[in-house]
Structure formats: C-alpha cells, structure tokens
Motif scaffolding. Structure first.
Motif: not given
Length: 429
Positions: A240-248, A306-312, A330-333
């Motif tokens: 839910l948090g990860n999928a949209a990040m790269l497309p956005l 890892i993902l909350p750090v990526r979002a920041g 992203d690779a690590m998560g």
C-alpha cells in the motif's frame, strides 16, 4: 507432527542441511527474459500514459488501481489452477502470451475500452505466471532449498530487468515513450523460445506437499490459518505504501521535470530501474542464502522497516539524483520480499495440497494494497501536495512492521487440517 514443526522452523528458524539441488541452466534464461514480460510495462506505464496520451496523474492512478483490481480477481484461482493441473511450464507459456496480448491490446487501441480490456487480459496471464514459476522451482530443488533457488531466480530476473531498462534508455531518445513496448515484444519472444527448450521438472507437481492418500485442505480449514492471514496483511500494508512510489516519482519528473529531467522522464525512469535492479541482484543472492539459514520472518521485519525511510527521502529529494538512494532502498525492501514470499507461503501451507493456492491468496491480498496504493498516492497529491503525499505513503509500512513482529511470535504447529495454530518457540528467532 514433526514435519509440520520443521515447517515452522523454516519460517522462523532453520532446517537441517542436506545437499542442495539446483534448477537446470535453461531455467535461468526463463527468469531472465520473463522478468520484463511478467511486469508488463511496469514503471514505464504511467510515464507512457503521461507522455503519449497526456493523461492526468489522477486518471492514471485510477486506471492502475483498476488493473490491480482485475489482478485480485484472478490471483487465487490462478494459484489453485497450478495446484490442480501441475503443468507449470505450460502455464508460464500461456500466461506470458496473455500478458503480451494484453499490452498489445492496450497500446494499439489507445481508447479507454481497449485499455481496460488489455488490463484484464494481462491480469489473467500474470495470475498464473507467479504461482507456476514457484511450482516449477519447488519441482526442481525441493522445499528446503527453495529460498536459495528463489534468490537465484530473482537475481536472473533482476538482471533481465536491468538489460531491458538499458535497452529502453538507449532507445528512448529515438523512440521516446514507445521504446518500452519494443523491448517488451523482444523479451516476450525470447521467453517463449527459452520455455520451449526448457526441461520440465520431474516428479509430481500437482498438490505439491500433500501426503499420499490425503485430501487437500478445505476452505473451512483454510480460513482458520491465522499465520497465513497475518502474512498476507503484512504484504498488503507494505505494498500500500510501496507500489505507488516509483510511478509517482516518474509522474513528478514527467510533469515538473527537475534539474536535467525536463523532457527526459522516460530516460530518467530507465536509469532509475537500472539502479534498482542492479542492487536487487545482490540483494536477491544474499537474501536467498540468509533466508535458508536463518529463516524468512526476520528478513520480513527488516524489509518493512526500510520503506518508511525510503518514503522520507522521496518526499524531500526532489532532484533526479535522489532517485538513486531511493531505488537502492527499494531493492533492499521490495527485493527482499520478492525472494522470501513464495518460500514463506510454502512453509505456512506445506502439507495442505494448496501451496500455490495460498501463494495466490497472499498475492491477492498483497495486490489489494498495491492497487489501492496508486489511488492513495494520486489522492494525496491532490489534497496535500507531492511532498506530504510521499510522507503519507510511509505510514502503511509501519503497520506492516507491527504485523511482521506479530507473525514472528506465531507459526503453524499442527497439520493444516487439524485446527487453529499455536505459538512455537523457534518462530521467535
């Protein structure tokens, strides 16, 4: 009972070592070429919509959500079909052909009805490809060495994605947003050739893990498997948090440009994918070995953290150069989850006769998060802007992290047909 206890140790601890088995060399080629096919246009799809069709971020997000919904309808039946038929090679071929047909329908038609039809066809194909590849891997190497082979599968798959992204990067200047379509067509052709040359797994593939003379687990028993549902929910909140990040990130580049990104969104996205996939090759090989030695659940916890750090970083790193650390994380998560999800699903369902059905189920629940992610991201952009939208995408993974810790405390200790589960000390490792 001992076999089931060993399943629990595989999820949260270790199993006794035996001589490893490996898949034939041709299986590496299938993973390499199939990588670009299985994902369709992947992260290039929103960029293609933005540059070729000039759709808005909100419209693209809703369409991608619709595609995710179609996937939800077919994932579990796709896994059940693999369990029942036990023909993984044939099913990978059929699924790959459907994915290619779906992309062709969507791109050639351009109009909304064709785009929707293409999404449906792709969803049907993708629903069987994942479980069929997992079943083939189990058929080649067995369950104990499934994680390390899954790591090798992922490494070859990531290498295929790197190669495809490099081709897109080199050809984007001439062909623009259409270059990913040309690469996909070439990879699809090579996938089918590699599959035709591949030796199929030996032994029984249908109802893998089911004891002789036993019946598959019924749905009434299935709904009582608490660890399976907790695992599925963990994946849902992660994606839910990860999928949209790269497309956005691609949309932000396409609409606003940046330092050196104006008019080059497709090329920057190809660089982004290249960085991510190169990092994922190393992650996949390491994670496969770690999962086999120390268990899958500790790695699940690390991926969620890892993902909350990526979002920041995505929120505040506006310049294109910030794509590099974002995609390494992203690779690590997500890369870790890609390796451990099929083995952990097998651990939690072994002996039920529905290992691929369970994998399809967790992919369905995972898909709920992934499909809602794009709509969530697009809505957050419209309401609170780009920066806070990325921060908002970092909240669901925190819920996933809590669920992963819960899963660490519980695991299967009885036969899937015997009733509810109870905690096992080995699962706490």
């Amino acid at each position: 009972m001992e076999a089931v206890s060993n399943d629990a140790r595989a999820a949260g601890g270790t199993l006794r070592e035996t001589a490893p088995r490996k898949a034939p060399p041709g299986f590496a080629a299938v993973n390499f070429f199939l990588a670009d096919v299985a994902g369709g246009l992947g992260p290039f799809l929103p960029t293609w919509f933005a540059e070729a069709l000039h759709w808005s971020p909100e419209g693209i997000g809703l369409l991608m959500t619709l595609g995710g919904v179609f996937g939800l309808a077919f994932n579990t039946p796709g896994g059940a079909l693999v369990d029942r038929l036990g023909r993984p090679k044939l099913m990978v071929m059929a699924g790959s052909a459907l994915i290619l047909l779906g992309v062709a329908t969507m791109v050639i038609g351009h109009a909304l009805p064709f785009v929707v039809a293409g999404e449906i066809i792709q969803a049907v194909g993708a629903a069987v490809v994942g479980p069929a590849m997992a079943a083939a891997t189990l058929g080649y190497v067995g369950r104990q060495h499934f994680p390390s082979q899954q790591g090798r599968n992922a490494a070859w798959s990531n290498a295929g994605n790197v190669s495809a992204a490099l081709l897109v990067f080199l050809g984007a200047k001439r062909f623009g947003a259409n270059m990913p379509l040309l690469v996909l067509a070439g990879m699809a052709t090579l996938t089918l050739v590699a599959l035709m040359l591949l030796r199929p797994p030996s032994g029984a593939i249908a109802r893998m893990g089911l004891a002789a003379g036993s019946k598959p687990m019924g749905w009434r028993d299935f709904v009582r498997q608490r660890p399976i549902f907790i695992f599925a929910l963990t994946l849902m909140f992660f994606h839910l948090g990860n999928a949209a990040m790269l497309p956005l990130l691609g949309l932000r580049l396409a609409h606003f440009g940046g330092q050196g990104a104006a008019g080059n969104a497709t090329r920057w996205m190809s660089i982004c994918v290249i960085v991510s996939q190169i990092a994922m090759i190393a992650v996949a090989l390491v994670v496969g070995r770690l999962a086999e030695r120390y268990g899958r659940i500790p790695l699940l916890i690390g991926a969620c953290a890892i993902l909350p750090v990526r979002a920041g970083i995505a929120a505040f790193g506006i310049a294109p150069v910030w794509l590099f650390p974002i995609e390494i994380l992203d690779a690590m998560g997500a890369g870790t989850l890609g390796v451990i999800t099929p083995p952990l699903a097998a651990d939690l369902s072994w002996g039920s006769g529905r290992t691929q059905t369970v994998l399809g189920f967790v992919m369905t629940v995972q898909g709920i998060g992934a499909s809602l992610s794009n709509a969530l991201g697009g809505t957050l952009i419209g309401l609170i802007g780009w920066k806070l939208a990325f921060l908002g995408l970092g909240i669901p993974p925190l819920i996933a992290l809590g669920l992963a810790f819960t899963l660490r405390r519980i695991t299967l200790t009885v036969s899937p047909r015997s009733g509810p589960t109870s905690p096992v000390p080995d699962a706490r490792r």
